[in-house]
Design a protein around this motif. Structure first.
Motif, PDB file in Angstrom:
ATOM      1  N   ARG A  20     102.058  81.541  89.579  1.00  0.00           N
ATOM      2  CA  ARG A  20     101.564  80.348  88.881  1.00  0.00           C
ATOM      3  C   ARG A  20     101.922  80.398  87.401  1.00  0.00           C
ATOM      4  NH1 ARG A  20      95.586  80.509  91.568  1.00  0.00           N
ATOM      5  NH2 ARG A  20      96.151  79.597  93.579  1.00  0.00           N
ATOM      6  N   ARG A  25     102.158  77.228  84.994  1.00  0.00           N
ATOM      7  CA  ARG A  25     100.930  76.564  85.405  1.00  0.00           C
ATOM      8  C   ARG A  25      99.752  77.485  85.153  1.00  0.00           C
ATOM      9  NH1 ARG A  25     101.677  71.462  85.456  1.00  0.00           N
ATOM     10  NH2 ARG A  25     103.500  70.803  86.599  1.00  0.00           N
ATOM     11  N   GLN A  31      97.372  74.181  88.867  1.00  0.00           N
ATOM     12  CA  GLN A  31      97.584  72.738  88.720  1.00  0.00           C
ATOM     13  C   GLN A  31      97.893  72.327  87.281  1.00  0.00           C
ATOM     14  OE1 GLN A  31      97.670  70.686  91.414  1.00  0.00           O
ATOM     15  NE2 GLN A  31      97.495  72.605  92.538  1.00  0.00           N
ATOM     16  N   PRO A  33      98.979  72.416  83.288  1.00  0.00           N
ATOM     17  CA  PRO A  33     100.059  73.077  82.549  1.00  0.00           C
ATOM     18  C   PRO A  33      99.517  74.229  81.708  1.00  0.00           C
ATOM     19  CG  PRO A  33      99.555  70.934  81.588  1.00  0.00           C
ATOM     20  CD  PRO A  33      98.730  71.058  82.825  1.00  0.00           C
TER      21      PRO A  33
END
Length: 145
Positions: A20, A25, A31, A33
């Motif tokens: 991630r 992310r 989800q 930024p």
């Protein structure tokens, strides 16, 4: 044993957090930024509200980027020189631009991975329940002169 509550010390899953982060992310939800701009880590995730201000990537991502780019570039430089014998100026321009472009591409990916690693290992205050700021700070009393 002391009378205060211990915070969770178990690590979070490392692989999803690294992936991630490398995808730029939030390491917690995947989800929101991670960055605001090119390399500035956001203070909080827009989606899950995770506090990201604890990260301390510092110079680590830059050092790892230099290490990777140089280890990829050096053998490639030697192979191209042996195979094609290009001019010195062509090699200088080609490998100079290649190193710059590869460094700029890898740096945010590696920094995201660093933040994901720190989050997964609960480093630098990335615990579930930080101490309340309302708690008193215990300091030594200095005798009055």
């Amino acid at each position: 044993m002391s009378g205060h509550t211990a915070y969770p010390t178990t690590d979070r899953p490392l692989k999803p957090a690294l992936l991630r982060g490398a995808m730029r992310r939030c390491p917690a939800c995947g989800q929101g930024p991670l960055f605001h701009g090119y390399l500035t880590v956001r203070d909080h995730c827009d989606q899950c509200g995770e506090d990201l201000s604890h990260q301390r990537a510092d110079d680590g991502p830059a050092y790892l980027t230099i290490l990777l780019v140089s280890h990829l570039g050096a053998p490639l430089l030697l192979a191209i020189y042996i195979a094609f014998r290009p001019s010195a100026m062509a090699m200088l321009i080609g490998f100079g631009l290649g190193a710059i472009i590869l460094s700029l591409a890898l740096l945010p990916v590696i920094k995201g991975g660093f933040v994901g690693f720190q989050w997964a290992r609960r480093m630098h205050g990335f615990g579930d329940a930080p101490p309340s700021r309302a708690e008193p700070v215990h300091r030594e009393k200095v005798p009055a002169a």
